[in-house]
Design a protein around this motif. Structure first.
Motif, PDB file in Angstrom:
ATOM      1  N   ASP A 134     -12.002  50.029 -51.032  1.00 17.92           N
ATOM      2  CA  ASP A 134     -11.407  50.838 -50.084  1.00 17.92           C
ATOM      3  C   ASP A 134     -11.038  50.149 -49.012  1.00 17.92           C
ATOM      4  O   ASP A 134     -10.292  50.325 -48.295  1.00 17.92           O
ATOM      5  CB  ASP A 134     -11.778  52.300 -50.419  1.00 17.92           C
ATOM      6  CG  ASP A 134     -11.845  53.236 -51.424  1.00 17.92           C
ATOM      7  OD1 ASP A 134     -10.951  52.923 -52.292  1.00 17.92           O
ATOM      8  OD2 ASP A 134     -12.509  53.948 -51.605  1.00 17.92           O
ATOM      9  N   ARG A 138      -8.017  48.601 -47.151  1.00 13.81           N
ATOM     10  CA  ARG A 138      -7.559  49.192 -45.922  1.00 13.81           C
ATOM     11  C   ARG A 138      -7.174  47.849 -44.841  1.00 13.81           C
ATOM     12  O   ARG A 138      -6.172  48.019 -44.224  1.00 13.81           O
ATOM     13  CB  ARG A 138      -8.151  49.922 -45.268  1.00 13.81           C
ATOM     14  CG  ARG A 138      -7.885  50.770 -44.042  1.00 13.81           C
ATOM     15  CD  ARG A 138      -8.809  51.868 -43.843  1.00 13.81           C
ATOM     16  NE  ARG A 138     -10.186  51.655 -43.732  1.00 13.81           N
ATOM     17  CZ  ARG A 138     -11.079  51.948 -44.539  1.00 13.81           C
ATOM     18  NH1 ARG A 138     -10.908  52.538 -45.778  1.00 13.81           N
ATOM     19  NH2 ARG A 138     -12.489  51.715 -44.257  1.00 13.81           N
ATOM     20  N   SER A 143      -2.786  49.694 -50.797  1.00 10.06           N
ATOM     21  CA  SER A 143      -3.315  50.669 -51.451  1.00 10.06           C
ATOM     22  C   SER A 143      -4.457  49.778 -52.314  1.00 10.06           C
ATOM     23  O   SER A 143      -4.547  48.870 -52.585  1.00 10.06           O
ATOM     24  CB  SER A 143      -2.519  51.428 -52.471  1.00 10.06           C
ATOM     25  OG  SER A 143      -1.962  50.516 -53.651  1.00 10.06           O
ATOM     26  N   ARG A 144      -5.331  50.629 -52.911  1.00  6.23           N
ATOM     27  CA  ARG A 144      -6.476  50.164 -53.719  1.00  6.23           C
ATOM     28  C   ARG A 144      -5.990  49.523 -54.737  1.00  6.23           C
ATOM     29  O   ARG A 144      -6.257  48.351 -55.010  1.00  6.23           O
ATOM     30  CB  ARG A 144      -7.334  51.434 -54.080  1.00  6.23           C
ATOM     31  CG  ARG A 144      -8.769  50.670 -54.833  1.00  6.23           C
ATOM     32  CD  ARG A 144      -9.410  51.858 -55.470  1.00  6.23           C
ATOM     33  NE  ARG A 144     -10.547  51.580 -56.379  1.00  6.23           N
ATOM     34  CZ  ARG A 144     -11.842  51.717 -55.839  1.00  6.23           C
ATOM     35  NH1 ARG A 144     -12.074  51.606 -54.709  1.00  6.23           N
ATOM     36  NH2 ARG A 144     -12.871  51.039 -56.737  1.00  6.23           N
ATOM     37  N   SER A 146      -2.836  48.316 -55.444  1.00  7.00           N
ATOM     38  CA  SER A 146      -2.096  47.258 -55.193  1.00  7.00           C
ATOM     39  C   SER A 146      -2.917  46.203 -54.500  1.00  7.00           C
ATOM     40  O   SER A 146      -2.658  44.781 -54.899  1.00  7.00           O
ATOM     41  CB  SER A 146      -1.146  47.637 -54.183  1.00  7.00           C
ATOM     42  OG  SER A 146      -0.072  46.482 -53.670  1.00  7.00           O
TER      43      SER A 146
END
Length: 213
Positions: A134, A138, A143-144, A146
């Motif tokens: 995560d 970030r 996104s996680r 992607s």
């Protein structure tokens, strides 16, 4: 972007004054240029043997802007900074050499690649940090899901597998060269439980960490 190529090494004089645009100076030995396979392109900048300086001006792409930004404010520290600067310098040279040939890069893909490189460099610089997918996603602005897909495509393995391998390689070096205990090596590379470290080490190398002592 203005690129200046010189035949002989010159001492840099003066400084960037307030109000002027900042500049990055890259010095690459001819042997390094030849090693990159770009010797002919660099020599072609000099029209005659008498010409000692060549200047190429072209618009800086979003990719070059992103590279320059990270060179002025590296997101990593220590030895990782030199690695990042060297990689960016080589890429800027390629942009300067081939920019006038119409190389078009996708700004979104460029920025994404920069962010993935930055995340990878951060992991390399601080293996003991408890990185999570995560947080890495970030930092990459993804996104996680992607992030996992794009990291796998870029480096041939998942971010977690890459981090695990780097940690275990570093731990083996600590055991062999610094003669740390298994527990100390485990803690140094981010393992909170030496038993879990020993299990991961054995799976990765095929033998227990105690054999390195």
């Amino acid at each position: 972007m203005t690129a200046i190529a010189v035949r002989e090494s010159l001492a840099a004089r003066g400084s960037v004054h307030r109000g002027e645009r900042p500049a990055i100076g890259l010095a690459l030995p001819q042997a390094s240029i030849d090693g990159l396979g770009l010797g002919d392109e660099v020599r072609a900048l000099f029209k005659t043997d008498a010409l000692g300086t060549a200047i190429v001006s072209l618009p800086a792409s979003p990719r070059v802007h992103a590279l320059a930004a990270e060179m002025f404010s590296p997101p990593v520290a220590g030895n990782a900074t030199q690695l990042l600067l060297s990689a960016h310098a080589a890429e800027i040279v390629v942009h300067a050499l081939f920019g006038k040939r119409g190389i078009a890069l996708d700004p979104a893909a460029d920025l994404q690649r920069v962010r993935l490189q930055s995340v990878k460099a951060r992991m390399d610089a601080d293996l003991a940090y408890p990185w999570s997918i995560d947080e890495l996603a970030r930092n990459a602005g993804l996104s996680r899901r992607s992030f996992n897909q794009k990291f796998q495509m870029a480096y041939g393995e998942s971010a977690i597998d890459y981090l695990r391998a780097r940690r275990l390689d570093a731990a083996r070096d600590l055991l062999i060269h610094q003669r740390l205990s298994v527990t100390e090596a485990a803690f140094r590379v981010g393992y909170a439980h030496p038993a879990n470290f020993a299990t991961a080490f054995r799976r990765h190398f095929g033998y227990s960490p105690s054999r390195c002592q």
